[in-house]
Scaffold this active site. Structure first.
Site, PDB file in Angstrom:
ATOM      1  N   LYS A 100     -15.026  21.914  63.978  1.00  0.00           N
ATOM      2  CA  LYS A 100     -13.591  22.160  63.849  1.00  0.00           C
ATOM      3  C   LYS A 100     -13.350  22.929  62.556  1.00  0.00           C
ATOM      4  O   LYS A 100     -13.848  22.524  61.489  1.00  0.00           O
ATOM      5  CB  LYS A 100     -12.876  20.802  63.818  1.00  0.00           C
TER       6      LYS A 100
HETATM    7  O1  G3P Z   1      -6.272  15.808  65.124  1.00  0.00           O
HETATM    8  C1  G3P Z   1      -5.239  16.683  64.920  1.00  0.00           C
HETATM    9  C2  G3P Z   1      -3.870  16.157  65.315  1.00  0.00           C
HETATM   10  O2  G3P Z   1      -3.909  15.577  66.586  1.00  0.00           O
HETATM   11  C3  G3P Z   1      -3.189  15.336  64.279  1.00  0.00           C
HETATM   12  O3  G3P Z   1      -2.042  14.675  64.748  1.00  0.00           O
HETATM   13  O4  G3P Z   1      -0.243  13.002  64.463  1.00  0.00           O
HETATM   14  O5  G3P Z   1      -1.571  13.737  62.461  1.00  0.00           O
HETATM   15  O6  G3P Z   1       0.064  15.268  63.525  1.00  0.00           O
HETATM   16  P1  G3P Z   1      -0.888  14.152  63.739  1.00  0.00           P
END
Ligand code: G3P
Length: 218
Positions: free
Chosen positions: A83
């Site tokens: 990633k």
């Molecule tokens: O892994 C990336 C993403 O899904 C993060 O989500 O909830 O931290 O915005 P969030």
């Protein structure tokens, strides 16, 4: 639609893998920090449980160091997807890795233009963050619609749209209606998908009526 889970908690991943729902896993530096685990150890464990792509994120921000970190991460298992953030260095790293046949997930995507760049850099997955756009008063799902439409215009683009930063079941359903390839979902939202009050009510009635029959099946 493929379901990935967005967590680095191995117990949650094992539980979900046993349901057969899980096609892959995504992690990020915040999720690794939350797990309190060493990244190399936890990614190795996850890769043993889930045969699908397991995203492990580089922490470097410069090309040379990103490539060095990617070399360490990709040695963990063949199903590791590297990633990288959607920056110039990140996309250069994406291009170099994809030329070698390595799966790359380009993360922190917030615009259709960024998604187009990631596709041209050979990304396996593009991760647009819907919840974080909603948080700043923009409609995250509009971005998914744009990316799905743009990618569909060019059959040569093989990059899969991986909807990230999902906060609720509506995000998932909207993404599925738009034809997004993958959703990475927090474990709590996956649990929410099972529930419906009419299912609970119907089951309660069936159990009461069944008890009246005095029968048992096994
Ligand atoms: O892994 C990336 C993403 O899904 C993060 O989500 O909830 O931290 O915005 P969030």
């Amino acid at each position: 639609m493929k379901f990935f889970v967005d967590t680095a908690e191995i117990a949650e991943i094992r539980e979900l893998a046993a349901t057969g729902l899980l096609d892959g896993v995504t992690t990020n530096p915040s999720l690794i920090a939350k797990s309190g685990r060493n990244i190399l150890e936890v990614i190795a464990e996850i890769c043993e449980v889930v045969p699908g792509p397991v995203s492990a994120e580089v922490a470097a921000t410069e090309y040379d160091q990103m490539l060095k970190e990617a070399a360490v991460l990709r040695k963990i298992a063949p199903n590791v997807a590297i990633k990288v953030p959607l920056t110039q260095d990140g996309l250069r790293t994406c291009y170099a890795l994809s030329q070698e046949g390595v799966m790359v997930n380009v993360t922190l995507c917030f615009s259709a233009a960024q998604a187009l760049l990631a596709a041209k850099a050979g990304a396996t997955f593009i991760s647009p963050f819907v919840g974080r756009l909603d948080d700043i008063g923009q409609n995250g799902m509009d971005l998914i619609a744009d990316i799905v439409q743009i990618y569909a215009n060019y059959p040569a683009i093989k990059t899969e749209v991986l909807v990230a930063s999902i906060r609720n079941p509506i995000h998932l359903i909207e993404a599925a209606k738009m034809g997004a390839d993958v959703a990475t979902i927090p474990p709590g939202v996956i649990k929410q998908l099972y529930g419906h009050p009419l299912t609970d009510e119907g089951l309660a009635t069936f159990l009461v009526d069944w008890a009246k029959t005095g029968q048992s099946i096994a």
